[in-house]
Enzyme design. Structure first.
Site, PDB file in Angstrom:
ATOM      1  N   SER A  35       0.822  -1.213   0.000  1.00 53.49           N
ATOM      2  CA  SER A  35       0.000   0.000   0.000  1.00 53.49           C
ATOM      3  C   SER A  35       0.852   1.257   0.000  1.00 53.49           C
ATOM      4  O   SER A  35       1.942   1.286   0.586  1.00 53.49           O
ATOM      5  CB  SER A  35      -0.903   0.005   1.234  1.00 53.49           C
ATOM      6  OG  SER A  35      -1.505   1.269   1.431  1.00 53.49           O
TER       7      SER A  35
ATOM      8  N   GLU B 140       0.284   3.610   1.747  1.00 54.26           N
ATOM      9  CA  GLU B 140       0.338   4.056   3.137  1.00 54.26           C
ATOM     10  C   GLU B 140       1.686   3.744   3.792  1.00 54.26           C
ATOM     11  O   GLU B 140       1.998   4.304   4.846  1.00 54.26           O
ATOM     12  CB  GLU B 140      -0.785   3.411   3.942  1.00 54.26           C
ATOM     13  CG  GLU B 140      -2.165   3.950   3.624  1.00 54.26           C
ATOM     14  CD  GLU B 140      -2.426   5.334   4.222  1.00 54.26           C
ATOM     15  OE1 GLU B 140      -1.853   5.630   5.289  1.00 54.26           O
ATOM     16  OE2 GLU B 140      -3.195   6.092   3.619  1.00 54.26           O
TER      17      GLU B 140
ATOM     18  N   TYR C 183      -2.318   0.984   9.907  1.00 54.29           N
ATOM     19  CA  TYR C 183      -2.438   0.263   8.643  1.00 54.29           C
ATOM     20  C   TYR C 183      -1.116   0.326   7.876  1.00 54.29           C
ATOM     21  O   TYR C 183      -0.609  -0.693   7.388  1.00 54.29           O
ATOM     22  CB  TYR C 183      -3.568   0.877   7.817  1.00 54.29           C
ATOM     23  CG  TYR C 183      -3.801   0.228   6.478  1.00 54.29           C
ATOM     24  CD1 TYR C 183      -4.702  -0.820   6.341  1.00 54.29           C
ATOM     25  CD2 TYR C 183      -3.145   0.687   5.336  1.00 54.29           C
ATOM     26  CE1 TYR C 183      -4.931  -1.412   5.107  1.00 54.29           C
ATOM     27  CE2 TYR C 183      -3.361   0.099   4.103  1.00 54.29           C
ATOM     28  CZ  TYR C 183      -4.256  -0.942   3.992  1.00 54.29           C
ATOM     29  OH  TYR C 183      -4.470  -1.524   2.763  1.00 54.29           O
TER      30      TYR C 183
END
Length: 328
Positions: A130, A132, A154
């Site tokens: 991701s 992120e 996350y």
């Protein structure tokens, strides 16, 4: 890219947005497809939707169950898409997030490693990483070499799994990470901001609502179309060599622009009176500008088929069709 031959594929998170598109694509191509689902109800949905696929119930937090599943399926390819994809939810359940999204992929890749040792047949592993993992990056756009400084539970969990995929690659396994930037579709749950916008704008168009409540609309995101990102993951899994690949369009837009495009699609130019900003929807930490450089992926022949405006329009149209009972 290698010629596509019949594969025996295990897709985790087979009921999710990406899992659904991936299973559909693999079934269409004639591969042997096994889908891992979180619950018996999910497995039943998969069997109904894709009778050609084999459904299994397992959880990334269950090491023994994962090992048994991989040993029984004996896949040639594993695409790990399992686990909750909500960044907001990771703040509510940080320990669960760390276990399922951080340690869970290690249980899966270790099972694949042991299977290859036992059978002599290598397993290709693709991890859905991701954007992120980059956190509030100062390097814009982000590529595979951008420092990973995650700012959410996350992102931290995904970063750990990303690092471990690299460790197994160094051991000689075909282990790759697809660093997925924001990607949306009508399959996206309404708990995600893009689908929340498209659905509420459709409701406003039909006179069923008169306001759209959002948090910070000035963050920048790189939005793509989920089926395009599934195509990217398949290319990564079939590439000549394993590696990390940013999956992104390379174009940044704000949430504000997404809202504007959605309202413009239904003929409303002055949309501000419909939008309510609620600080309750602000995240504790939210990267300001996530936009990827997909140059390495493009070298595999990939390019997006849907641009930003087309993405917003198709999502609004899909929600309009659903709300009016028109088959899409």
């Amino acid at each position: 890219m290698n010629e596509v031959v019949q594969e025996r594929v295990l897709v985790t998170g087979a009921n999710g947005q990406d899992g659904t598109y991936l299973v559909r694509r693999l079934v269409h191509e004639g591969h042997v497809v096994h889908g891992m689902c979180h619950s018996p109800e999910g497995a039943q949905r998969l069997r109904v939707t894709f009778p050609e696929a084999m459904a299994h119930v397992a959880d990334l937090s269950d090491g023994d169950g994962i090992a048994a599943l991989v040993a029984s399926v004996e896949p040639t390819h594993i695409y790990n898409l399992a686990g909750n994809t909500s960044v907001a939810r990771s703040w509510e359940y940080p320990a669960e997030t760390a276990d399922v999204l951080g340690v869970g992929p290690i249980r899966l890749i270790e099972a694949a490693w042991k299977l290859a040792e036992r059978t002599g047949n290598p397993v290709r592993f693709v991890q859905a990483s991701s954007a992120e993992i980059f956190g509030d990056a100062t390097m814009v756009p982000q590529d595979e070499s951008t420092p990973r400084v995650p700012v959410t539970p996350y992102g931290v969990a995904k970063s750990f799994a990303h690092e471990m995929v690299g460790v197994y690659r160094q051991r000689g396994m075909f282990a790759s990470s697809a660093i997925l930037f924001n990607h949306e579709s009508p399959q996206r749950p309404v708990s995600f901001v893009a689908r929340k916008i498209s659905q509420e704008v459709a409701r406003i168009s039909l006179g069923l609502s008169d306001k759209l409540v959002l948090g910070n609309i000035d963050v920048h995101r790189d939005w793509g179309y989920a089926p395009d990102y599934v195509d990217a993951m398949l290319r990564i899994g079939r590439a000549d060599a394993a590696g990390d690949f940013v999956v992104a369009t390379g174009v940044s837009h704000t949430v504000r622009e997404f809202v504007q495009a959605a309202f413009a699609h239904i003929g409303i130019d002055h949309w501000e009176s419909y939008v309510v900003i609620d600080p309750a929807f602000y995240r504790p930490a939210d990267p300001k500008e996530l936009v990827g450089d997909p140059s390495r992926l493009r070298a595999l022949g990939w390019q997006p088929s849907v641009d930003f405006t087309q993405l917003v329009s198709l999502m609004v149209d899909s929600d309009l069709a659903e709300l009016t009972g028109v088959a899409g």
